[in-house]
Design a protein around this motif. Structure first.
Motif, mmCIF file in Angstrom:
data_model
loop_
_atom_site.group_PDB
_atom_site.id
_atom_site.type_symbol
_atom_site.label_atom_id
_atom_site.label_comp_id
_atom_site.label_asym_id
_atom_site.label_seq_id
_atom_site.Cartn_x
_atom_site.Cartn_y
_atom_site.Cartn_z
ATOM 1 N N ILE A 173 -76.986 22.486 9.246
ATOM 2 C CA ILE A 173 -78.092 22.092 10.093
ATOM 3 C C ILE A 173 -78.906 20.990 8.764
ATOM 4 N N CYS A 174 -78.833 19.695 9.124
ATOM 5 C CA CYS A 174 -79.491 18.877 8.357
ATOM 6 C C CYS A 174 -81.247 18.968 8.421
ATOM 7 N N TYR A 175 -81.789 18.695 7.311
ATOM 8 C CA TYR A 175 -83.443 18.697 7.583
ATOM 9 C C TYR A 175 -84.195 17.691 6.724
ATOM 10 N N ARG A 176 -85.419 17.295 6.983
ATOM 11 C CA ARG A 176 -86.169 16.325 6.152
ATOM 12 C C ARG A 176 -86.779 17.172 5.305
ATOM 13 N N SER A 177 -86.424 17.186 3.969
ATOM 14 C CA SER A 177 -87.079 18.101 2.930
ATOM 15 C C SER A 177 -88.557 17.422 2.681
ATOM 16 N N ASP A 178 -88.788 16.169 2.786
ATOM 17 C CA ASP A 178 -90.138 15.805 2.461
ATOM 18 C C ASP A 178 -91.123 15.950 3.520
ATOM 19 N N LYS A 179 -90.667 16.101 4.933
ATOM 20 C CA LYS A 179 -91.410 16.658 5.883
ATOM 21 C C LYS A 179 -92.023 17.909 5.797
ATOM 22 N N LEU A 180 -90.930 18.956 5.394
ATOM 23 C CA LEU A 180 -91.241 20.286 5.330
ATOM 24 C C LEU A 180 -91.821 20.485 4.135
ATOM 25 N N GLU A 181 -91.859 19.519 3.318
ATOM 26 C CA GLU A 181 -92.718 19.853 1.972
ATOM 27 C C GLU A 181 -94.336 19.596 2.260
ATOM 28 N N GLU A 182 -94.474 18.593 3.041
ATOM 29 C CA GLU A 182 -95.642 18.219 3.426
ATOM 30 C C GLU A 182 -96.364 19.154 4.220
ATOM 31 N N ALA A 183 -95.701 19.794 5.225
ATOM 32 C CA ALA A 183 -96.097 20.929 5.987
ATOM 33 C C ALA A 183 -96.280 22.129 5.146
ATOM 34 N N GLY A 184 -95.942 22.286 3.901
ATOM 35 C CA GLY A 184 -96.114 23.528 2.994
ATOM 36 C C GLY A 184 -95.096 24.531 3.358
ATOM 37 N N LEU A 185 -93.889 24.126 3.591
ATOM 38 C CA LEU A 185 -92.935 25.076 3.895
ATOM 39 C C LEU A 185 -91.975 24.995 3.055
ATOM 40 N N GLY A 214 -97.771 19.512 13.687
ATOM 41 C CA GLY A 214 -98.194 18.820 14.813
ATOM 42 C C GLY A 214 -96.881 18.207 15.488
ATOM 43 N N GLU A 215 -95.897 18.331 14.777
ATOM 44 C CA GLU A 215 -94.429 17.437 15.058
ATOM 45 C C GLU A 215 -93.594 18.284 15.518
ATOM 46 N N PRO A 216 -92.351 17.683 16.137
ATOM 47 C CA PRO A 216 -91.585 18.704 16.494
ATOM 48 C C PRO A 216 -90.538 19.093 15.397
ATOM 49 N N TRP A 217 -89.963 20.350 15.812
ATOM 50 C CA TRP A 217 -89.174 20.924 14.749
ATOM 51 C C TRP A 217 -87.795 20.232 14.756
ATOM 52 N N MET A 218 -86.853 20.311 15.993
ATOM 53 C CA MET A 218 -85.685 19.796 16.033
ATOM 54 C C MET A 218 -85.527 18.575 17.064
ATOM 55 N N ASP A 219 -84.539 17.927 17.138
ATOM 56 C CA ASP A 219 -84.469 16.577 17.805
ATOM 57 C C ASP A 219 -84.300 16.992 19.407
ATOM 58 N N ILE A 289 -81.860 18.881 12.394
ATOM 59 C CA ILE A 289 -80.908 18.650 13.700
ATOM 60 C C ILE A 289 -79.525 19.191 13.177
ATOM 61 N N ALA A 290 -78.955 19.647 14.295
ATOM 62 C CA ALA A 290 -77.558 20.159 14.165
ATOM 63 C C ALA A 290 -76.641 19.068 13.731
#
Lengths: 444, 332
Positions: A173-185, A214-219, A289-290
């Motif tokens: 699973i690839c993820y956006r680390s910057d977006k997760l950080e922004e969301a406090g996760l 407020g944004e989607p989690w996966m594609d 994203i898968a």
């Protein structure tokens, strides 16, 4: 399945630009003096190294462009100065397959080496087994070893092996680390693998993310479906080759799970491999994203340099493994240069070659030995993620799923209905019935 | 083969006077055939043969990737007429055809009428009419696909938000997708049809307009009573062309979405896309051929109906209306 086939096409690390040698491989016959085309059942001797020979290759999705970039074609030329390799490559596997099947039907215009995508493997091994060379009969034989999933897919009922494995698509699973950080996760692989321990927690973390950002989690629900089904021992067909998608324990449960996620608004409702989907990779409109191994190259290309370091790679929870895509090199039985072509194909898919290619940031190997050699490869673009380790573990854990002739159509019908759930608010149960009806109509 | 024949053909016309030249007369007699041969050879190879082969194939089960054709009689047709996807595709072809063709032809007619008046830089306007037609259809479709993007940042959605409306997921909705596609088609063909109408209008005598003007007809009345009747054959021609075009519609919907499925619910899967999907995604050439044959039959039927309706109307009209106005249109 046109949608997926377009890019599933082999670890196309540098998908955009494909070096195409404009040499069409039509009319290969031409009476090149090599006489070994003869006796059908007997094994093929080693090629005559004193005669100059031109090997024509037809391929897709950057397979040979990657070989060339990794310097493998030059290496081969040094070892075998009498050999000239001419390859022609198209980007989309769909187009390639259509033209290949037309050539097979008419019996003319085939190259000495033809690339084959794994989703076509069932059809090739079940219905075209008399058109391709059994590589066990060549001088190089089947010395290159592959994990069962890779080898099994290209082996016929009678045990004939019809191709050498090039790349593979183990899942992560690839993820956006910057977006997760922004969301406090949690935003590193280490932290994430503590909270994401199964699919349920993957989704619940997703809900937290959606609530926070407020944004989607996966594609797309279809990507999630792909991921969920890739780890199961059986997808659309059982080991006997009968289609079981309508009733088995994989398709419907995975569909329901993916559909629920789509209906709950965790997905960005994007169609995979569409233009908006490409754009979203850059803008970060979704967080995860898968991610089969070849997706890394796709992400790098679409997300661009400015997102270097913003992405991370998470292994599947519970040590699960799955595979999506990958290719083979095969030789048509009537090739006049079969012996020389076999030698080249075996070289390109050897452990050393595949390792070299992966280290150059290109396709992920499928050769078992090579999988041992790449364990410490990391990728700076993905925060120095240990991609060698993650993907080779994933590949080894991947089940040997039986493939079937109509896999493409089945996947397409089902994922299309997932889009209907996401975008058109069709109730999941109705969407499933509709997929089954479509399939009855199309392949029944 | 056709390369060396023109020498015969050239000597041909000179010989007829001198009687005994037998070979010359053969040459003369064969010359026309030789001249038209290239067309018919190409037509035979790339038009007639594929057509017949398609009909033949429609009686067989033939998979793209494997095996030999296997005769199954009318099974492909039986399947086709029981296929809900086929009826969906037919219906979408019809609806997109209507919402693309009707406004398109009306607008073309109006534009041609305006362009027919004397105005400044008339040639500039006339030439710019044809620009969309000269644009690559693929490039234009891709641009429109990004205009009608589902995201709020797409141009169409930006315009909607300026009007205070919610952004629309264009490709997802049934009618929105069809309307978007119809707009692409309309954009591409309106100018082309306008020029055809314009050419038709210029063959209508100026004196008809003058006498109409003397009788006190304003521009609208002139348009209705002079232009339209005079244009009837031209209008019939464009309707037939548009009907054929609508039935064969493929590029725009194919590139508008992602592949031949035409949206998750097949909301814009026209019949040509269904045929393509059957042949190249699913790989069943026999079934795809059956679709092709049925579509051919439909096109012929539609054209006959169109032509029939139009000729009925032209035959009725001249009697009650009389006068000079209808003669141009009625007699042709």
């Amino acid at each position: 399945m046109s949608i997926f086939d377009k890019r599933r096409a082999a670890g196309t690390a540098a998908a955009g630009l494909v070096a195409v040698s404009l040499l069409l491989s039509a009319c290969t016959g031409g009476g090149s003096g090599t006489p070994e085309a003869g006796s059908p059942a007997s094994t093929l001797g080693p090629p005559d190294e004193s005669q100059p020979v031109t090997i024509n290759v037809d391929s897709f999705g950057g397979i040979f462009a990657n070989f060339e970039k990794a310097g493998l074609l030059d290496d081969y030329k040094k070892l075998h100065p009498n050999v000239t390799v001419k390859y022609s490559e198209v980007q989309q596997e769909d187009d390639y397959w259509t033209s290949l099947t037309t050539k097979l039907n008419s019996g003319t215009g085939l190259a000495d080496i033809q690339a084959l995508e794994i989703s076509r493997a069932a059809l090739v091994t079940q219905q075209q087994q008399d058109k391709w060379l059994d590589i066990r009969t060549t001088a190089v034989g089947d010395a290159n070893k592959y994990p069962p999933a890779k080898q099994g897919a290209i082996t016929t009922e009678d045990g004939a092996v019809l191709g050498w494995g090039t790349d593979a698509g183990p899942m992560a699973i690839c993820y956006r680390s910057d977006k997760l950080e922004e969301a406090g996760l949690p935003s590193t692989t280490e932290e994430l693998s503590k909270v994401i321990t199964d699919w349920d927690t993957y989704e619940s973390v997703g809900k937290q993310y959606v609530d926070a950002s407020g944004e989607p989690w996966m594609d797309a629900a279809s990507g999630y479906y792909r991921l969920l089904t890739s780890v199961q021992p059986e997808r659309n067909y059982n080991a006997e080759g009968e289609p079981t998608y309508a009733t088995n324990g994989t398709a419907r449960p995975s569909f329901d799970r993916a559909a629920r996620v789509g209906a709950e608004g965790l997905t960005a409702k994007l169609e995979q491999f569409s233009q908006p989907w490409n754009t979203a990779m850059n803008t970060g409109d979704f967080a995860t994203i898968a991610c089969p191994a070849w997706m890394l190259g796709y992400i790098k290309q679409q997300a661009g340099e400015e997102n270097s370091g913003n992405w991370g790679v998470l292994p599947l929870p519970q040590g699960l493994g799955g595979n999506w895509g990958g290719s083979y090199l095969a030789i048509p039985k009537d090739s006049p240069n079969a012996a020389a072509a076999a030698q080249l194909a075996a070289f390109l898919t050897s452990a050393e070659s595949e390792t070299k290619e992966f280290e150059a940031g290109l396709a992920f190997p499928s050769n078992s030995e090579s999988l041992e050699q790449i364990a410490d490869v990391t990728d700076p673009y993905f925060n120095d993620a240990p991609i060698g380790q993650i993907f080779s573990d994933g590949f080894r854990a991947a089940p040997d799923q039986p493939l079937g002739v109509d896999d493409g159509a089945i996947d397409q019908a089902i994922t299309q209905q997932l889009t209907a759930v996401e975008s058109n608010n069709v109730p999941p149960a109705e969407a499933w019935d509709s997929a089954m009806r479509t399939l009855e109509d199309q392949i029944g | 083969m056709a390369v060396d024949t023109p020498t015969h053909a050239l000597t041909g016309p000179a010989t007829p006077r001198s009687r005994p030249a037998r070979r010359g007369s053969v040459g003369a007699r064969s010359a026309p055939y030789v001249f038209i041969a290239p067309f018919f050879i190409l037509f035979g190879a790339f038009g007639l043969f594929p057509l017949l082969y398609t009909v033949w194939l429609s009686f067989f089960e033939y998979r793209l990737a494997s095996g030999d054709p296997e005769f199954i009689g009318l099974e492909n047709y039986a399947w086709l007429f029981g296929s809900p996807s086929f009826y969906n595709a037919l219906w979408k072809t019809f609806t997109i055809g209507i919402i693309a063709t009707v406004p398109q032809l009306c607008m073309a007619l109006g534009l041609a009428h305006l362009l027919n008046y004397n105005m400044r830089v008339r040639n500039f306007f006339r030439i710019s009419m044809i620009m969309p037609y000269a644009t690559s259809l693929v490039a234009a479709t891709l641009v429109f696909a990004s205009i009608f993007s589902n995201s709020p940042g797409g141009l169409a959605n930006v315009v909607l938000s300026l009007l205070g409306m919610e952004p629309i997921a264009w490709t997802a909705g049934n009618w929105t997708a069809q309307i978007a596609i119809a707009i692409i088609v309309t954009w591409h063909w309106t100018g082309y049809n306008a020029l055809i109408y314009l050419a038709g209008m210029q063959s209508i005598g100026q004196e008809l307009y003058e006498s109409a003007a003397i009788d006190g007809a304003n521009r609208w009345n002139q348009f209705v009573n002079v232009t339209l009747p005079g244009l009837r054959p031209t209008i019939l021609f464009t309707i037939i062309l548009s009907t054929i075009g609508a039935t064969q519609l493929f590029t725009e919907p194919f590139l508008f979405g992602n592949g031949a499925g035409g949206g998750a619910l097949g909301q814009y899967q026209v019949v040509a896309m269904y045929m393509y999907e059957m042949a190249f995604d699913i790989g069943r050439l026999g079934r795809a051929s059956a679709i092709a044959v049925v579509v051919l039959a439909l096109v012929i039927l539609l054209v006959l109906i169109n032509a029939g309706l139009a000729s009925l109307r032209t035959r009725e009209r001249p009697l009650p209306k009389t006068k000079t106005t209808t003669t141009t249109g009625g007699t042709r």
